[in-house]
Design an enzyme around this catalytic site. Structure first.
Site, PDB file in Angstrom:
ATOM      1  N   THR A  44     -73.942  21.168  72.396  1.00  0.00           N
ATOM      2  CA  THR A  44     -73.076  22.310  72.108  1.00  0.00           C
ATOM      3  C   THR A  44     -71.843  22.305  73.028  1.00  0.00           C
ATOM      4  OG1 THR A  44     -74.994  23.532  71.367  1.00  0.00           O
ATOM      5  CG2 THR A  44     -73.067  24.843  71.927  1.00  0.00           C
ATOM      6  N   HIS A  47     -69.259  20.203  71.480  1.00  0.00           N
ATOM      7  CA  HIS A  47     -68.486  20.928  70.447  1.00  0.00           C
ATOM      8  C   HIS A  47     -67.369  21.731  71.129  1.00  0.00           C
ATOM      9  CE1 HIS A  47     -71.236  20.226  67.037  1.00  0.00           C
ATOM     10  NE2 HIS A  47     -72.250  20.508  67.829  1.00  0.00           N
TER      11      HIS A  47
HETATM   12  P1  NAD Z   1     -75.865  15.000  70.602  1.00  0.00           P
HETATM   13  O1  NAD Z   1     -74.509  15.198  70.037  1.00  0.00           O
HETATM   14  O2  NAD Z   1     -76.032  14.221  71.852  1.00  0.00           O
HETATM   15  O3  NAD Z   1     -76.848  14.363  69.502  1.00  0.00           O
HETATM   16  C1  NAD Z   1     -76.529  14.191  68.171  1.00  0.00           C
HETATM   17  C2  NAD Z   1     -76.959  12.773  67.791  1.00  0.00           C
HETATM   18  O4  NAD Z   1     -76.809  12.603  66.372  1.00  0.00           O
HETATM   19  C3  NAD Z   1     -76.109  11.699  68.473  1.00  0.00           C
HETATM   20  O5  NAD Z   1     -76.951  10.813  69.197  1.00  0.00           O
HETATM   21  C4  NAD Z   1     -75.425  11.007  67.307  1.00  0.00           C
HETATM   22  O6  NAD Z   1     -75.241   9.615  67.516  1.00  0.00           O
HETATM   23  C5  NAD Z   1     -76.415  11.271  66.182  1.00  0.00           C
HETATM   24  N1  NAD Z   1     -75.850  11.062  64.836  1.00  0.00           N
HETATM   25  C6  NAD Z   1     -74.553  11.205  64.437  1.00  0.00           C
HETATM   26  N2  NAD Z   1     -74.448  10.847  63.139  1.00  0.00           N
HETATM   27  C7  NAD Z   1     -75.683  10.479  62.709  1.00  0.00           C
HETATM   28  C8  NAD Z   1     -76.196   9.999  61.480  1.00  0.00           C
HETATM   29  N3  NAD Z   1     -75.427   9.851  60.399  1.00  0.00           N
HETATM   30  N4  NAD Z   1     -77.524   9.716  61.407  1.00  0.00           N
HETATM   31  C9  NAD Z   1     -78.323   9.878  62.501  1.00  0.00           C
HETATM   32  N5  NAD Z   1     -77.879  10.313  63.698  1.00  0.00           N
HETATM   33  C10 NAD Z   1     -76.579  10.612  63.794  1.00  0.00           C
HETATM   34  O7  NAD Z   1     -76.433  16.450  70.812  1.00  0.00           O
HETATM   35  P2  NAD Z   1     -77.806  17.076  71.379  1.00  0.00           P
HETATM   36  O8  NAD Z   1     -77.554  17.684  72.692  1.00  0.00           O
HETATM   37  O9  NAD Z   1     -78.950  16.126  71.249  1.00  0.00           O
HETATM   38  O10 NAD Z   1     -77.925  18.267  70.322  1.00  0.00           O
HETATM   39  C11 NAD Z   1     -78.155  17.967  68.949  1.00  0.00           C
HETATM   40  C12 NAD Z   1     -77.502  18.981  68.042  1.00  0.00           C
HETATM   41  O11 NAD Z   1     -78.184  20.233  68.166  1.00  0.00           O
HETATM   42  C13 NAD Z   1     -76.033  19.307  68.339  1.00  0.00           C
HETATM   43  O12 NAD Z   1     -75.352  19.491  67.097  1.00  0.00           O
HETATM   44  C14 NAD Z   1     -76.111  20.619  69.077  1.00  0.00           C
HETATM   45  O13 NAD Z   1     -74.933  21.379  68.945  1.00  0.00           O
HETATM   46  C15 NAD Z   1     -77.264  21.279  68.373  1.00  0.00           C
HETATM   47  N6  NAD Z   1     -77.972  22.342  69.144  1.00  0.00           N
HETATM   48  C16 NAD Z   1     -78.418  23.400  68.422  1.00  0.00           C
HETATM   49  C17 NAD Z   1     -79.133  24.395  69.055  1.00  0.00           C
HETATM   50  C18 NAD Z   1     -79.673  25.535  68.259  1.00  0.00           C
HETATM   51  O14 NAD Z   1     -80.117  26.525  68.859  1.00  0.00           O
HETATM   52  N7  NAD Z   1     -79.672  25.447  66.935  1.00  0.00           N
HETATM   53  C19 NAD Z   1     -79.405  24.298  70.426  1.00  0.00           C
HETATM   54  C20 NAD Z   1     -78.966  23.180  71.142  1.00  0.00           C
HETATM   55  C21 NAD Z   1     -78.259  22.184  70.476  1.00  0.00           C
END
Ligand code: NAD
Ligand code: ZN
Length: 346
Positions: A44, A47
């Site tokens: 996040t 972002h």
């Molecule tokens: P991150 O950005 O490190 O992980 C996202 C992963 O997705 C990356 O490793 C990226 O290479 C991969 N990715 C991109 N395109 C892809 C595809 N086509 N196929 C497979 N994988 C792909 O982030 P993170 O810290 O691990 O967090 C994951 C997500 O969760 C983020 O979007 C974050 O904003 C979200 N998040 C949501 C909450 C919630 O409460 N809903 C809480 C924390 C994080």
């Protein structure tokens, strides 16, 4: 006690952050002041760093970034009874009102008036953080700081993986960022029969295997659809845990989910996108679960249980450590894809 502190601040609308000298926060009578020991970077925060559509709509600069942290309580408000000076705590980053209809019916994690530290109010990429005492979570004194800092984010993984039963089921985890790989570890601990993991970073696929994925697939270079279908007698998976927010991954995941299966979605798309609702959701009769934060406080007790029993070991997830001042390098490392969790030390 000094009056100023170092903090990483989103000073204005647009990409990037700045290291600033800002006043140490003041506390109200129900609040506590914490000296930060360690604070980690979340997807996040990326972002917010990049200032994508989601961030631009949500963040009102100036704000100190960061919401995953641990530290020592150095001051408490007059009305605080549950926390003492000297306590070693992590924190629930969602500040809720405790009074809305959702809070009062056991759904405080989706409180109508949620304020997230490091998003809606000042956060933890700083030497000190103030927050309501009700948000503190006590840690054992011997817990390593970098693990304690990770508990909040681990809670996202725990909430996602335990949302629907995975025992004896086939599970696909799309996105192997830090939350994704922790989700793999929880799904494994919860008895998943096989875990398929996808990511476009080879480094992260390696981490996914380390954390318990049976098969790790790069959809940019391999035929994800074919590999998973071949391994599941053409049936697909019972449960999708979507941890990327990437439109392509969401489509791939829903496509590989069996009819009647469960899709648990945590990853945040950077902006709205199109997908085939009729064929990927409605006519398949799947159940979709949106995951926000951690259940208060069920998820925190599950975090404690999984860590203290040794059912999940988070050490391999932490791959890089930086001083707070080196935040720029830390974000570049996290965004390169060649990292697991990146931790900052004020
Ligand atoms: P991150 O950005 O490190 O992980 C996202 C992963 O997705 C990356 O490793 C990226 O290479 C991969 N990715 C991109 N395109 C892809 C595809 N086509 N196929 C497979 N994988 C792909 O982030 P993170 O810290 O691990 O967090 C994951 C997500 O969760 C983020 O979007 C974050 O904003 C979200 N998040 C949501 C909450 C919630 O409460 N809903 C809480 C924390 C994080
Ligand atoms: Zn509420």
């Amino acid at each position: 006690m000094p009056s100023m502190m170092k903090a990483v601040v989103k000073t204005k609308a647009g990409p990037g952050f700045e290291l600033c000298e800002v006043p140490i926060p003041r506390i109200g009578q129900h609040d506590i002041l914490i000296r930060t020991r360690a604070t980690s970077i979340c997807g996040t925060d990326i972002h917010i760093y990049n200032w994508d559509t989601w961030a631009a709509n949500r963040i009102k600069p100036p704000v100190i970034i960061g919401h995953e942290f641990c530290g020592d309580v150095i001051e408490i408000g007059e009305q605080v009874a549950s926390v003492q000076v000297g306590d070693f705590i992590s924190a629930e980053s969602h500040i809720v009102d405790h009074t809305c209809d959702l809070c009062r019916t056991g759904m405080a994690h989706i409180c109508r008036n949620t304020q997230i530290i490091g998003v809606d109010r000042d956060g933890s990429f700083a030497e000190y953080v103030a927050l309501p005492a009700a948000n503190a979570w006590h840690n054992p004194p011997n817990m390593p700081s970098e693990i304690a800092a990770l508990e909040e984010n681990f809670g996202n993984a725990v909430h996602t993986a335990l949302e629907t039963p995975v025992v004896a089921r086939k599970v696909l985890v799309t996105g192997c960022g830090p939350v994704g790989v922790m989700t793999i570890a929880v799904a494994k601990a919860a008895g998943a029969r096989s875990i398929y993991a996808s990511d476009i970073s080879e480094y992260r696929l390696g981490l996914a295997k380390k954390m318990g994925a049976h098969i790790a697939i790069n959809p940019a270079r391999e035929n994800l659809n074919k590999i998973v279908l071949d391994d599941t007698n053409g049936e697909g998976v019972d449960v999708l845990l979507e941890m990327s927010g990437a439109p392509g991954a969401i489509r791939d995941g829903l496509n590989l989910l069996k009819s009647g299966g469960h899709a648990v979605l945590l990853g945040l798309p950077a902006k709205p996108f199109e997908f085939d609702l009729a064929n990927l959701v409605i006519m398949k009769g799947i159940t979709v679960h949106g995951i926000a934060g951690r259940k208060l406080w069920e998820t925190w007790y599950e975090i404690r249980g999984l860590l203290r029993s040794g059912a999940v070991n988070l050490e391999p997830v932490i791959t890089h450590r930086f001083k707070l001042e080196e935040f720029q390098k830390a974000f570049e490392t996290m965004m390169s894809g060649d990292s697991g969790k990146v931790v900052l030390f004020p």
